[in-house]
Motif scaffolding. Structure first.
Motif, mmCIF file in Angstrom:
data_model
loop_
_atom_site.group_PDB
_atom_site.id
_atom_site.type_symbol
_atom_site.label_atom_id
_atom_site.label_comp_id
_atom_site.label_asym_id
_atom_site.label_seq_id
_atom_site.Cartn_x
_atom_site.Cartn_y
_atom_site.Cartn_z
ATOM 1 N N VAL A 114 -4.063 -2.031 15.428
ATOM 2 C CA VAL A 114 -4.160 -1.494 14.066
ATOM 3 C C VAL A 114 -4.293 0.027 14.145
ATOM 4 O O VAL A 114 -4.924 0.571 15.051
ATOM 5 C CB VAL A 114 -5.362 -2.126 13.330
ATOM 6 C CG1 VAL A 114 -5.651 -1.397 12.028
ATOM 7 C CG2 VAL A 114 -5.091 -3.600 13.066
ATOM 8 N N HIS A 115 -3.691 0.718 13.199
ATOM 9 C CA HIS A 115 -3.668 2.182 13.209
ATOM 10 C C HIS A 115 -5.082 2.735 13.413
ATOM 11 O O HIS A 115 -6.023 2.320 12.722
ATOM 12 C CB HIS A 115 -3.092 2.697 11.889
ATOM 13 C CG HIS A 115 -2.640 4.122 11.957
ATOM 14 N ND1 HIS A 115 -3.527 5.181 12.008
ATOM 15 C CD2 HIS A 115 -1.394 4.676 11.992
ATOM 16 C CE1 HIS A 115 -2.850 6.318 12.058
ATOM 17 N NE2 HIS A 115 -1.553 6.033 12.047
ATOM 18 N N PRO A 116 -5.252 3.666 14.352
ATOM 19 C CA PRO A 116 -6.612 4.159 14.658
ATOM 20 C C PRO A 116 -7.304 4.827 13.487
ATOM 21 O O PRO A 116 -8.532 4.849 13.434
ATOM 22 C CB PRO A 116 -6.370 5.154 15.809
ATOM 23 C CG PRO A 116 -4.919 5.499 15.734
ATOM 24 C CD PRO A 116 -4.236 4.276 15.224
ATOM 25 N N SER A 117 -6.558 5.389 12.540
ATOM 26 C CA SER A 117 -7.221 5.995 11.382
ATOM 27 C C SER A 117 -7.905 4.937 10.523
ATOM 28 O O SER A 117 -8.934 5.205 9.897
ATOM 29 C CB SER A 117 -6.199 6.767 10.530
ATOM 30 O OG SER A 117 -5.244 5.891 9.958
ATOM 31 N N VAL A 118 -7.363 3.724 10.508
ATOM 32 C CA VAL A 118 -7.973 2.637 9.735
ATOM 33 C C VAL A 118 -9.299 2.226 10.359
ATOM 34 O O VAL A 118 -10.316 2.117 9.673
ATOM 35 C CB VAL A 118 -7.015 1.432 9.644
ATOM 36 C CG1 VAL A 118 -7.721 0.233 9.006
ATOM 37 C CG2 VAL A 118 -5.769 1.787 8.851
ATOM 38 N N THR A 119 -9.303 2.011 11.669
ATOM 39 C CA THR A 119 -10.541 1.596 12.335
ATOM 40 C C THR A 119 -11.583 2.707 12.292
ATOM 41 O O THR A 119 -12.773 2.446 12.131
ATOM 42 C CB THR A 119 -10.255 1.190 13.790
ATOM 43 O OG1 THR A 119 -9.552 2.249 14.469
ATOM 44 C CG2 THR A 119 -9.407 -0.073 13.843
ATOM 45 N N ALA A 120 -11.131 3.960 12.425
ATOM 46 C CA ALA A 120 -12.078 5.073 12.362
ATOM 47 C C ALA A 120 -12.693 5.183 10.971
ATOM 48 O O ALA A 120 -13.894 5.402 10.824
ATOM 49 C CB ALA A 120 -11.365 6.376 12.734
ATOM 50 N N TYR A 121 -11.857 5.033 9.944
ATOM 51 C CA TYR A 121 -12.359 5.126 8.566
ATOM 52 C C TYR A 121 -13.361 4.025 8.266
ATOM 53 O O TYR A 121 -14.411 4.279 7.651
ATOM 54 C CB TYR A 121 -11.176 5.051 7.597
ATOM 55 C CG TYR A 121 -11.588 5.081 6.141
ATOM 56 C CD1 TYR A 121 -11.884 6.284 5.507
ATOM 57 C CD2 TYR A 121 -11.677 3.902 5.398
ATOM 58 C CE1 TYR A 121 -12.271 6.317 4.169
ATOM 59 C CE2 TYR A 121 -12.058 3.927 4.065
ATOM 60 C CZ TYR A 121 -12.359 5.137 3.458
ATOM 61 O OH TYR A 121 -12.742 5.156 2.140
ATOM 62 N N LEU A 122 -13.070 2.819 8.690
ATOM 63 C CA LEU A 122 -13.945 1.693 8.365
ATOM 64 C C LEU A 122 -15.263 1.734 9.124
ATOM 65 O O LEU A 122 -16.241 1.128 8.689
ATOM 66 C CB LEU A 122 -13.220 0.371 8.626
ATOM 67 C CG LEU A 122 -12.057 0.079 7.664
ATOM 68 C CD1 LEU A 122 -11.361 -1.222 8.051
ATOM 69 C CD2 LEU A 122 -12.545 0.016 6.219
ATOM 70 N N THR A 123 -15.305 2.431 10.259
ATOM 71 C CA THR A 123 -16.598 2.588 10.937
ATOM 72 C C THR A 123 -17.531 3.469 10.131
ATOM 73 O O THR A 123 -18.753 3.302 10.177
ATOM 74 C CB THR A 123 -16.420 3.205 12.337
ATOM 75 O OG1 THR A 123 -15.819 4.496 12.228
ATOM 76 C CG2 THR A 123 -15.591 2.321 13.230
#
Length: 298
Positions: A127-136
Motif C-alpha cells: 500500500v502506498h507509503p503516504s497512506v500508512t504514514a498518514y494513518l499512523t
C-alpha cells in the motif's frame, strides 16, 4: 447455477414409466471439486460472501447448506467447512437482516475494523507509503461512517487501498495526483482534504529525502547554529530502525527546533523517508509520528 440446472429423467414407479426432474450439481459444490483436483488438497474453507443478499427463493436451499452441508442431493466433501460474511443493513441497503432460522444454524461473530491488523496487511501488499504514514498519525481517520443531513459520509479500509492503487498508477504514468482523486475514494470531504495536504508534503519531502539517503550526521541539525539564534531544541530520542524482517537498519536521530519550521519539516521528511523505505514497523512509526506532531503543535 447456484442450485444446479434441471434435467428430465425417465424413471419407473410401480410398473409405470414417468418423466422426473433432477438437478445437476450446484456450481458452488462443483467449484470445491475443481479446487481439490487443481491443488490436491482434500480440506478447505468454502467462503460465501454477502450471505444476507441471498434472494428469498434461494433462502431455503441456503439453510439446507448451512445445516446439512448439502445443496439438493449433493453434499460438500468431508474436510470442508463453511464460512459466510455479510455487511450489516446500515451499510448496505440491498441486504436483509438474518432471521432466527438462519442465525440458529451458524456461529455468529461481529467483525470490526482493526487498524493494527490492516497495517500489517498494507505493508505486506505494498500500500502506498503516504497512506500508512498518514494513518499512523491519524488513526481516527482509518474507518468512519457518519450520517449527515446531506447523506452518509464514510471512509473504509477498501477505500484506502483502492486509493493507494490509483495513486501508484498515477505516479507511474506521470499523472498529477489532485485533491479530486482523494474525494473519489474517501467519501468524506474533510478527511480527503486532510490526506491530500499530507500527501503533498509527503511527496515533496519524502522523495527528496529518499533520494539523498543521508547519514545520521547529515540529517542532524546544526546545534551551534540553533544556539546562536536562541531557538529551543526538542529532541526525539535516538531509536534503532527495524524493518519488517526484524533486522536493524541503523541508528537515526532527529532534533526539532520549535522556533525553526525548517527543522520541523526536515524531521518530518526524515520520518517519511524511513516510512517510504519500510525501515520502521508501523507501531514504531506511530510513536515517532505522535512525538513529531506534538513538537510541531506546541
Amino acid at each position: 447455477s447456484a442450485v444446479g440446472l434441471p434435467l428430465i429423467r425417465e424413471k419407473e414407479y410401480g410398473g409405470q414409466v414417468y418423466s422426473a426432474t433432477e438437478y445437476t450439481m450446484s456450481e458452488i459444490i462443483a467449484s470445491i471439486y475443481d479446487c481439490m483436483a487443481k491443488t490436491g488438497r482434500k480440506q478447505g474453507i468454502l467462503f460465501l460472501d454477502e450471505i444476507n443478499c441471498v434472494s428469498e427463493t434461494l433462502s431455503p436451499v441456503m439453510l439446507q447448506l448451512l445445516q446439512n452441508k448439502m445443496f439438493g442431493t449433493y453434499a460438500i466433501p468431508d474436510g470442508w467447512v463453511i464460512a459466510a460474511a455479510g455487511n450489516p443493513p446500515e451499510y448496505n441497503k440491498s441486504v436483509h437482516e438474518l432471521d432466527m432460522a438462519t442465525l440458529d444454524r451458524v456461529k455468529h461473530m461481529e467483525i470490526e475494523a482493526d487498524l493494527s491488523v490492516w497495517m500489517d496487511y498494507a505493508f505486506a501488499h505494498g500500500v502506498h507509503p503516504s497512506v500508512t504514514a498518514y494513518l499512523t498519525a491519524h488513526t481516527e481517520h482509518f474507518y468512519q461512517i457518519q450520517d449527515t443531513p446531506k447523506g452518509q459520509l464514510f471512509v473504509t479500509a477498501r477505500g484506502w487501498e483502492d486509493l493507494s492503487c490509483m495513486m501508484q498508477a498515477y505516479e507511474e504514468n506521470g499523472v498529477p495526483v489532485q485533491e479530486s482523486l482523494m474525494i473519489q475514494y474517501l467519501q468524506h470531504d474533510e478527511i480527503a482534504r486532510s490526506f491530500y495536504l499530507f500527501y503533498d508534503l509527503f511527496r515533496y519531502f519524502g522523495n527528496a529525502m529518499a533520494e539523498q539517503r543521508t547519514s545520521t550526521d547529515q540529517t542532524r541539525p546544526n546545534r551551534k547554529a540553533m544556539t546562536a539564534t536562541g531557538s529551543t531544541e526538542t529532541t526525539i530520542n535516538t531509536k534503532t530502525a527495524v524493518n519488517s524482517s526484524g533486522n536493524p537498519s541503523g541508528l537515526w536521530h532527529m532534533n526539532l527546533a520549535h522556533a525553526d519550521i525548517t527543522q520541523g519539516l526536515a524531521a518530518a521528511s526524515h520520518l517519511m523517508a524511513c516510512v517510504r523505505h519500510g525501515a520502521l514497523h508501523w507501531k514504531e512509526q506511530a510513536i515517532l509520528a505522535k512525538e513529531l506532531k506534538e513538537a510541531l503543535t506546541s
